[in-house]
Every structure is written in C-alpha cells, then in structure tokens.
Design a protein around this motif. Structure first.
Motif, PDB file in Angstrom:
ATOM      1  N   LEU A 155     -47.820  19.474  91.667  1.00  0.00           N
ATOM      2  CA  LEU A 155     -47.467  17.999  92.198  1.00  0.00           C
ATOM      3  C   LEU A 155     -48.822  17.307  92.811  1.00  0.00           C
ATOM      4  CD1 LEU A 155     -45.843  15.987  92.236  1.00  0.00           C
ATOM      5  CD2 LEU A 155     -45.601  16.530  94.923  1.00  0.00           C
ATOM      6  N   VAL A 156     -50.172  17.817  93.056  1.00  0.00           N
ATOM      7  CA  VAL A 156     -51.319  17.872  93.406  1.00  0.00           C
ATOM      8  C   VAL A 156     -52.508  17.431  92.812  1.00  0.00           C
ATOM      9  CG1 VAL A 156     -53.680  18.387  94.797  1.00  0.00           C
ATOM     10  CG2 VAL A 156     -50.811  18.749  96.048  1.00  0.00           C
ATOM     11  N   ARG A 157     -52.679  18.127  91.703  1.00  0.00           N
ATOM     12  CA  ARG A 157     -52.857  18.158  90.581  1.00  0.00           C
ATOM     13  C   ARG A 157     -52.859  16.534  90.141  1.00  0.00           C
ATOM     14  NH1 ARG A 157     -57.043  22.017  89.657  1.00  0.00           N
ATOM     15  NH2 ARG A 157     -58.159  20.269  88.575  1.00  0.00           N
ATOM     16  N   SER A 158     -51.599  16.439  89.388  1.00  0.00           N
ATOM     17  CA  SER A 158     -51.054  14.721  88.789  1.00  0.00           C
ATOM     18  C   SER A 158     -51.198  13.692  89.474  1.00  0.00           C
ATOM     19  CB  SER A 158     -49.386  15.790  88.371  1.00  0.00           C
ATOM     20  OG  SER A 158     -49.428  16.370  88.016  1.00  0.00           O
ATOM     21  N   LEU A 159     -51.023  14.206  90.939  1.00  0.00           N
ATOM     22  CA  LEU A 159     -50.663  12.470  91.362  1.00  0.00           C
ATOM     23  C   LEU A 159     -52.367  12.719  91.622  1.00  0.00           C
ATOM     24  CD1 LEU A 159     -47.951  12.909  94.563  1.00  0.00           C
ATOM     25  CD2 LEU A 159     -48.426  11.223  92.065  1.00  0.00           C
ATOM     26  N   ARG A 160     -53.429  13.447  91.941  1.00  0.00           N
ATOM     27  CA  ARG A 160     -54.823  12.835  92.157  1.00  0.00           C
ATOM     28  C   ARG A 160     -55.104  11.804  91.248  1.00  0.00           C
ATOM     29  NH1 ARG A 160     -59.657  14.008  90.221  1.00  0.00           N
ATOM     30  NH2 ARG A 160     -61.759  14.150  91.626  1.00  0.00           N
ATOM     31  N   SER A 161     -54.774  11.634  89.524  1.00  0.00           N
ATOM     32  CA  SER A 161     -55.377  10.735  89.340  1.00  0.00           C
ATOM     33  C   SER A 161     -54.476   9.158  89.625  1.00  0.00           C
ATOM     34  CB  SER A 161     -54.593  10.469  87.713  1.00  0.00           C
ATOM     35  OG  SER A 161     -53.595  10.793  87.743  1.00  0.00           O
ATOM     36  N   LEU A 162     -53.925   8.959  90.472  1.00  0.00           N
ATOM     37  CA  LEU A 162     -52.496   7.441  91.157  1.00  0.00           C
ATOM     38  C   LEU A 162     -53.457   7.668  92.333  1.00  0.00           C
ATOM     39  CD1 LEU A 162     -50.671   5.442  90.641  1.00  0.00           C
ATOM     40  CD2 LEU A 162     -49.564   7.565  91.733  1.00  0.00           C
ATOM     41  N   VAL A 163     -53.542   9.112  93.097  1.00  0.00           N
ATOM     42  CA  VAL A 163     -54.538   8.300  94.930  1.00  0.00           C
ATOM     43  C   VAL A 163     -55.623   8.397  94.490  1.00  0.00           C
ATOM     44  CG1 VAL A 163     -54.311   9.200  96.785  1.00  0.00           C
ATOM     45  CG2 VAL A 163     -52.539  10.019  95.437  1.00  0.00           C
ATOM     46  N   LEU A 164     -56.673   9.421  93.772  1.00  0.00           N
ATOM     47  CA  LEU A 164     -58.092   9.286  93.827  1.00  0.00           C
ATOM     48  C   LEU A 164     -59.028   8.924  92.685  1.00  0.00           C
ATOM     49  CD1 LEU A 164     -58.085  12.541  96.373  1.00  0.00           C
ATOM     50  CD2 LEU A 164     -58.781  10.129  96.608  1.00  0.00           C
ATOM     51  N   PRO A 165     -58.126   7.757  91.984  1.00  0.00           N
ATOM     52  CA  PRO A 165     -58.301   7.432  90.363  1.00  0.00           C
ATOM     53  C   PRO A 165     -60.199   7.539  90.350  1.00  0.00           C
ATOM     54  CG  PRO A 165     -57.953   5.600  91.487  1.00  0.00           C
ATOM     55  CD  PRO A 165     -57.749   6.640  92.634  1.00  0.00           C
ATOM     56  N   ASP A 166     -60.361   7.693  89.277  1.00  0.00           N
ATOM     57  CA  ASP A 166     -61.390   7.963  88.303  1.00  0.00           C
ATOM     58  C   ASP A 166     -61.978   7.207  87.483  1.00  0.00           C
ATOM     59  OD1 ASP A 166     -60.577   8.063  86.143  1.00  0.00           O
ATOM     60  OD2 ASP A 166     -61.462  10.456  85.463  1.00  0.00           O
ATOM     61  N   ALA A 167     -62.970   6.578  87.140  1.00  0.00           N
ATOM     62  CA  ALA A 167     -63.737   5.304  86.438  1.00  0.00           C
ATOM     63  C   ALA A 167     -62.284   4.862  85.634  1.00  0.00           C
ATOM     64  CB  ALA A 167     -65.104   5.454  86.090  1.00  0.00           C
ATOM     65  N   ALA A 168     -62.016   5.716  84.847  1.00  0.00           N
ATOM     66  CA  ALA A 168     -61.014   6.117  83.388  1.00  0.00           C
ATOM     67  C   ALA A 168     -59.451   5.797  83.828  1.00  0.00           C
ATOM     68  CB  ALA A 168     -60.973   6.751  83.057  1.00  0.00           C
ATOM     69  N   SER A 169     -59.362   5.945  85.140  1.00  0.00           N
ATOM     70  CA  SER A 169     -58.002   5.612  85.628  1.00  0.00           C
ATOM     71  C   SER A 169     -58.496   4.200  86.240  1.00  0.00           C
ATOM     72  CB  SER A 169     -57.582   6.367  87.141  1.00  0.00           C
ATOM     73  OG  SER A 169     -57.488   8.449  86.070  1.00  0.00           O
ATOM     74  N   ARG A 170     -59.189   4.363  86.851  1.00  0.00           N
ATOM     75  CA  ARG A 170     -59.294   2.560  87.448  1.00  0.00           C
ATOM     76  C   ARG A 170     -59.437   1.680  86.243  1.00  0.00           C
ATOM     77  NH1 ARG A 170     -63.096   4.960  91.172  1.00  0.00           N
ATOM     78  NH2 ARG A 170     -64.828   4.467  89.825  1.00  0.00           N
ATOM     79  N   ALA A 171     -59.718   2.130  84.996  1.00  0.00           N
ATOM     80  CA  ALA A 171     -58.992   1.077  84.062  1.00  0.00           C
ATOM     81  C   ALA A 171     -58.173   0.640  83.306  1.00  0.00           C
ATOM     82  CB  ALA A 171     -61.038   1.504  82.940  1.00  0.00           C
ATOM     83  N   ALA A 172     -57.518   1.990  83.334  1.00  0.00           N
ATOM     84  CA  ALA A 172     -55.952   2.027  83.386  1.00  0.00           C
ATOM     85  C   ALA A 172     -55.159   1.359  83.820  1.00  0.00           C
ATOM     86  CB  ALA A 172     -55.722   2.984  82.088  1.00  0.00           C
ATOM     87  N   SER A 173     -55.826   1.272  85.623  1.00  0.00           N
ATOM     88  CA  SER A 173     -54.843   0.687  86.833  1.00  0.00           C
ATOM     89  C   SER A 173     -54.431  -0.351  86.323  1.00  0.00           C
ATOM     90  CB  SER A 173     -55.361   1.209  87.994  1.00  0.00           C
ATOM     91  OG  SER A 173     -54.454   0.247  88.923  1.00  0.00           O
ATOM     92  N   THR A 174     -53.165  -0.797  86.801  1.00  0.00           N
ATOM     93  CA  THR A 174     -52.835  -1.991  86.590  1.00  0.00           C
ATOM     94  C   THR A 174     -52.965  -3.756  88.063  1.00  0.00           C
ATOM     95  OG1 THR A 174     -50.817  -1.757  88.450  1.00  0.00           O
ATOM     96  CG2 THR A 174     -50.422  -1.660  85.837  1.00  0.00           C
ATOM     97  N   ASP A 175     -54.107  -2.685  88.647  1.00  0.00           N
ATOM     98  CA  ASP A 175     -54.643  -3.318  89.795  1.00  0.00           C
ATOM     99  C   ASP A 175     -55.876  -4.103  89.420  1.00  0.00           C
ATOM    100  OD1 ASP A 175     -55.626  -4.451  92.381  1.00  0.00           O
ATOM    101  OD2 ASP A 175     -55.361  -2.729  93.281  1.00  0.00           O
ATOM    102  N   ALA A 176     -56.442  -5.478  89.117  1.00  0.00           N
ATOM    103  CA  ALA A 176     -57.223  -5.592  89.131  1.00  0.00           C
ATOM    104  C   ALA A 176     -58.837  -5.449  89.720  1.00  0.00           C
ATOM    105  CB  ALA A 176     -57.861  -7.258  88.538  1.00  0.00           C
ATOM    106  N   TYR A 177     -58.561  -5.280  91.139  1.00  0.00           N
ATOM    107  CA  TYR A 177     -59.305  -5.052  91.936  1.00  0.00           C
ATOM    108  C   TYR A 177     -59.520  -3.133  92.932  1.00  0.00           C
ATOM    109  CZ  TYR A 177     -58.688 -10.158  91.881  1.00  0.00           C
ATOM    110  OH  TYR A 177     -58.178 -11.606  91.745  1.00  0.00           O
ATOM    111  N   ALA A 178     -59.333  -2.476  91.939  1.00  0.00           N
ATOM    112  CA  ALA A 178     -59.181  -1.117  91.609  1.00  0.00           C
ATOM    113  C   ALA A 178     -61.032  -0.609  91.710  1.00  0.00           C
ATOM    114  CB  ALA A 178     -58.786  -0.635  90.682  1.00  0.00           C
ATOM    115  N   THR A 179     -61.113   0.240  92.841  1.00  0.00           N
ATOM    116  CA  THR A 179     -63.023   0.296  93.783  1.00  0.00           C
ATOM    117  C   THR A 179     -62.526   1.560  93.286  1.00  0.00           C
ATOM    118  OG1 THR A 179     -62.430  -0.708  95.373  1.00  0.00           O
ATOM    119  CG2 THR A 179     -63.003  -1.909  94.084  1.00  0.00           C
ATOM    120  N   ALA A 180     -63.615   2.620  93.604  1.00  0.00           N
ATOM    121  CA  ALA A 180     -63.827   3.638  94.094  1.00  0.00           C
ATOM    122  C   ALA A 180     -63.715   3.594  96.019  1.00  0.00           C
ATOM    123  CB  ALA A 180     -64.797   4.267  94.152  1.00  0.00           C
TER     124      ALA A 180
END
Length: 339
Positions: free
Chosen positions: A284-309
C-alpha cells in the motif's frame, strides 16, 4: 325309491323397454327423463358436439391466403397491438408509453447526477480491463511485494491529446477492481464456511460479513480521501484508485483465514497474520506513493492541472500519512479475521 326330479333354475325375462314413469304435479317444467333403453321404433342419433368459437386475441391476425406453389410467400407483417380490447385507445396507450420512457430517463439522470461524479462509468470500466497474466502477476506482487522493483505507473497520450494512465491489462502497477471484488466475495463465502464448520451457520452470516467488509472499505476510503484533502494532495479525484488499493487487503485476509482452517496452532496464525500485514502495508505504501508523492510523470497524468512538486514540509507530512495508513491496515485486517 324313485329319484327326485331335477332342479330347474328360473330363466329371467327382461322387458323390451322400461315404461316411463307418470309425470307428477311437482315435477319441474322442462325436466327431461331418460330411459335405460329406447322404446321400440326409436333410434338414437349420434352425438354431434356444438361448434364453440375459439378465443380471439386482440393481437391475432387472419391467416393470409395460400400462395400457389413456386412463389415464395413473404413473411406476414405483425400488426400493431390493438389496445382497444382492454378499453384503451391508441392515444392513451401512446401517452402511457411516453410517460414510462420519461420516468426511466429521469431515473437515469438522477443516478448519474447523484453518483456520476463519484463513480462515473467511464472511469470504472477501465479498472476491469484485466487479463489472466495480469491477475497472476498482481497477486504475486500483493503477496510478495519486496520482489517487485518498478512501482511507477505508465501513462500514454490519448487521441484527444491528454495524458492518461494505461489500463491494468497493459500495466501491472495500475490498480484494478477485479481482484478486490473477487477477494471480497471470497471473504464472505469463507466466513459462511467457517460458521458452517463451527455448526453455527445461519443465513444472516452472509449479510453480516458483507456489511462488515463494506463498512471497513468505506472507512478506509474516507480516511485516505480526507487526509489527501487536508494535505493538499493533487489528484484526489482518483477515488476509484483509492478504493482499489484498499480492497487488496482482502487477499491477505483470505490467506489468514485459510491458515486458521488448518488448525496449526495460535503461533502459526499470529506469524501468518504478521507476515500478510507487513506485506499489505508495504504494497500500500509503495502503491499510494504515486498518488501522495507524485513524480513528474504522475503529475502529468494527474487530473489536477495545478499539480506541483510538494515542498519539504509537505513531503514529510505526506510520508507520515503513508505510515499511518500502512499501520491502520493491521487494525482493519484484525477486525476482518475475527469471524
């Protein structure tokens, strides 16, 4: 001494016919008497049943005339139903059909308006796009998460030019709803089987087990969603992914219950529970990491247009949230295995 005369049996004689009894004053009018035998000179006529017309349905149509041989007969056209047989005219029938269609359309719009924002069908359907190889590989990752090295999800650009996640069939790191749903059903059946082996099964066991499992999934989902909201985590609209990640805990719960069926002792069951708890927590920790701590690729595929690091303080708080969520899995699993 002379012999006695031989005995002679009387020969019965039957009359040719039985005479009709005389009519009495108390006989009802129109009463017809039937004699056991016809009178001389009378002949019985054969019985001819009266022709009773068959029931004619309002949908029944006349049989078309036979066509001569050599010419194929076209199939008869079904005439529209005649509602006049039930006391309705065509205008009333059409109004009723339009009213029914309007009610169905209104119901669909209400469901889409009420639940469409939370569970839209366009977002749920891709989570069931799985294959046999994906299911086997995903179960291996859930049960043995330390053997998996690459946890990042893959994305692609759609025809509309938007970046989207790949389907589970094409990416083993994508969450699905097939395995959690099948694991949930299996858990309910195992609870019923356990009650039957203990000779205390009753039909309410199925409902109680399903209610307990669904309530735990909802509570876990609400905890993650509220935490992501207060931590300003982008992409919180991925509610289907959160439910899918929370449903994988049933895979470990099923293995714990099956181990209990073997009657290997309390120590073995505690060790089994500890193993699957840590396995599910790590997954669960490794899977939710892409949602809670998104990298550049995750932020590009996110539905939030204002997603930042995230900043350093935000990153620490989100890591703490992941650890709390992982620890909470032990509490949820402990409730589920107490059957």
């Amino acid at each position: 001494m002379p012999s006695p005369p031989p005995l002679r049996h009387p020969v019965p004689t039957h009359p040719a016919y039985i005479p009709e009894p005389p009519s009495t004053p108390g006989s009802p009018q129109g009463y017809q008497r039937f004699s056991s035998s016809p009178q001389p000179g009378q002949h019985s006529q054969p019985y001819a049943p009266a022709h009773v017309p068959a029931y004619t349905s309002p949908f029944q149509h006349q049989q078309p005339p036979q066509q001569p041989h050599g010419h194929p007969q076209p199939p008869p056209m079904m005439p529209p139903p005649q509602f006049g047989a039930w006391g309705m005219n065509d205008a009333t029938a059409q109004f009723g059909m339009q009213l029914g269609q309007s009610a169905v359309t209104a119901g669909q719009e209400y469901v889409q308006r009420t639940w469409g924002g939370v569970f839209p069908s366009a977002r749920v359907k891709p989570h069931f796009n799985v294959s046999n190889s994906y299911v086997m590989r995903k179960l291996q990752i859930v049960l043995f998460p330390w053997t998996h090295k690459q946890w990042g999800r893959k994305s692609h650009r759609s025809d509309a030019g938007q970046t989207e996640w790949l389907a589970p069939r094409e990416d083993v790191n994508s969450p699905d709803l097939y395995i959690p749903l099948m694991a949930l059903v299996t858990y309910i059946l195992l609870c019923a089987l356990h009650s039957g082996l203990q000779e205390r099964f009753y039909p309410q066991v199925l409902g109680e087990s399903a209610t307990r499992a669904v309530v735990i999934v909802i509570l876990d989902f609400l905890f993650v969603q509220l935490s992501c909201y207060f931590l300003n985590v982008p992409g919180t609209g991925q509610s289907i992914d959160v439910i899918a990640y929370g449903g994988y805990k049933f895979v470990g719960v099923i293995n714990i219950i099956l181990t209990g069926f073997l009657k290997l002792g309390r120590t073995v069951r505690i060790v089994t529970f500890t193993y699957f708890f840590f396995a599910n927590a790590l997954f669960l920790v490794r899977s939710l990491r892409s949602l809670v701590l998104p990298d550049a690729a995750s932020r590009a595929a996110s539905t939030d247009a204002y997603a930042t690091a995230p900043s350093a303080p935000q990153r620490r708080r989100r890591i703490a949230f992941l650890l709390v969520e992982a620890a909470a899995q032990g509490f949820w699993m402990w409730i589920l295995v107490r059957i």
